[in-house]
Motif scaffolding. Structure first.
Motif, short mmCIF file in Angstrom:
data_model
loop_
_atom_site.label_atom_id
_atom_site.label_comp_id
_atom_site.label_asym_id
_atom_site.label_seq_id
_atom_site.Cartn_x
_atom_site.Cartn_y
_atom_site.Cartn_z
N GLY A 52 0.74 -1.04 0.12
CA GLY A 52 -0.05 0.04 -0.06
C GLY A 52 0.98 1.38 0.01
O GLY A 52 0.29 2.45 0.30
N PHE A 53 1.91 1.18 -0.09
CA PHE A 53 2.93 2.33 -0.21
C PHE A 53 3.34 2.61 -1.72
O PHE A 53 4.13 1.84 -2.50
CB PHE A 53 4.47 2.12 0.53
CG PHE A 53 5.22 3.60 0.50
CD1 PHE A 53 4.67 4.72 -0.06
CD2 PHE A 53 6.48 3.49 1.06
CE1 PHE A 53 5.73 5.61 0.05
CE2 PHE A 53 7.07 4.66 1.33
CZ PHE A 53 6.67 5.86 0.79
N LEU A 54 2.66 3.51 -2.46
CA LEU A 54 2.42 3.63 -4.00
C LEU A 54 2.95 5.15 -4.26
O LEU A 54 2.80 6.23 -3.36
CB LEU A 54 1.15 3.40 -4.43
CG LEU A 54 0.46 2.06 -4.06
CD1 LEU A 54 -1.03 2.10 -4.72
CD2 LEU A 54 1.26 1.03 -4.87
N VAL A 55 3.40 5.28 -5.25
CA VAL A 55 3.85 6.63 -5.84
C VAL A 55 3.34 6.77 -7.29
O VAL A 55 3.20 5.86 -7.93
CB VAL A 55 5.45 6.94 -5.85
CG1 VAL A 55 6.02 6.97 -4.28
CG2 VAL A 55 6.16 6.06 -6.54
N ALA A 56 2.71 7.99 -7.48
CA ALA A 56 2.42 8.45 -8.49
C ALA A 56 3.39 9.20 -9.52
O ALA A 56 4.18 10.12 -8.84
CB ALA A 56 1.14 9.22 -8.80
N GLY A 64 3.02 12.45 -6.16
CA GLY A 64 2.26 12.12 -5.28
C GLY A 64 2.41 10.70 -4.74
O GLY A 64 3.43 9.95 -5.09
N TYR A 65 2.04 10.23 -3.41
CA TYR A 65 2.23 9.10 -2.78
C TYR A 65 0.91 8.89 -2.02
O TYR A 65 0.12 9.75 -1.65
CB TYR A 65 3.42 8.93 -1.93
CG TYR A 65 3.38 9.99 -0.92
CD1 TYR A 65 3.01 9.66 0.20
CD2 TYR A 65 3.76 11.34 -1.09
CE1 TYR A 65 2.76 10.86 1.36
CE2 TYR A 65 3.74 12.40 -0.23
CZ TYR A 65 3.31 11.88 1.03
OH TYR A 65 3.13 12.83 2.09
N VAL A 66 0.87 7.62 -1.54
CA VAL A 66 -0.30 7.14 -0.63
C VAL A 66 0.47 6.04 0.17
O VAL A 66 1.27 5.17 -0.33
CB VAL A 66 -1.61 6.56 -1.16
CG1 VAL A 66 -1.06 5.54 -2.09
CG2 VAL A 66 -2.53 6.39 -0.20
#
Length: 159
Positions: A52-56, A64-66
């Motif tokens: 669940g650690f994602l980057v755009a 961005g990231y989440v």
């Protein structure tokens, strides 16, 4: 695994992928530009390798990231969106929506049947985005943030 994002609202050329160590400085810069109480570098470092650690990214740069994970809660798997931000120059272009959508999908794939998040009571833009994704306010947490601002806990049931 890199997922191209197709759509309008500025998401052309955007890709979302798991965060890598090389992304951390850019993630921390976005965090610092986005929040009055930013997470430190090592907080992000602990989530490396989590699904669940994602980057755009666009043009090879992190936009961005989440950070999200799944934990057991009273015998059920609960997804938790812990942090999400978009570079100030890239906001209002659909990147936050793309990240949120991808994170919800990952959490569901890892067994979550519900996703929660906390948001500052004063953050109307974020609350609006979360409502668009089906999140509903559950409760207020008084003084959750260092400046004593309340948090609103929001939940979304996954299908």
């Amino acid at each position: 695994m890199t997922l191209p994002v197709s759509g309008s609202n500025g998401t052309e050329g955007l890709s979302i992928r798991p965060a890598e160590r090389a992304d951390l400085l850019a993630v921390v810069r976005i965090e610092n530009a986005s929040f009055s109480q930013p997470w430190p570098y090592d907080a992000f470092e602990r989530f490396l390798g989590e699904p669940g650690f994602l980057v755009a990214t666009r043009d090879g740069r992190v936009a961005g990231y989440v950070v999200a994970d799944v934990t057991e809660n009273f015998g059920r798997d609960l997804g938790h969106i812990k942090d999400i931000a978009v570079h100030p120059d890239r906001r209002d272009s659909g990147i936050g929506s793309a990240l949120l959508s991808q994170a919800i999908g990952v959490l569901g794939a890892y067994g979550a049947d519900t996703v929660k998040l906390e948001v500052r009571e004063s953050n109307e833009d974020a609350k609006r985005l979360y409502r668009e994704f089906g999140f509903e306010p559950l409760r207020r947490v008084p003084g959750y943030y260092d400046n004593e601002e309340d948090a609103i806990v929001m939940l979304r049931k996954l299908d």
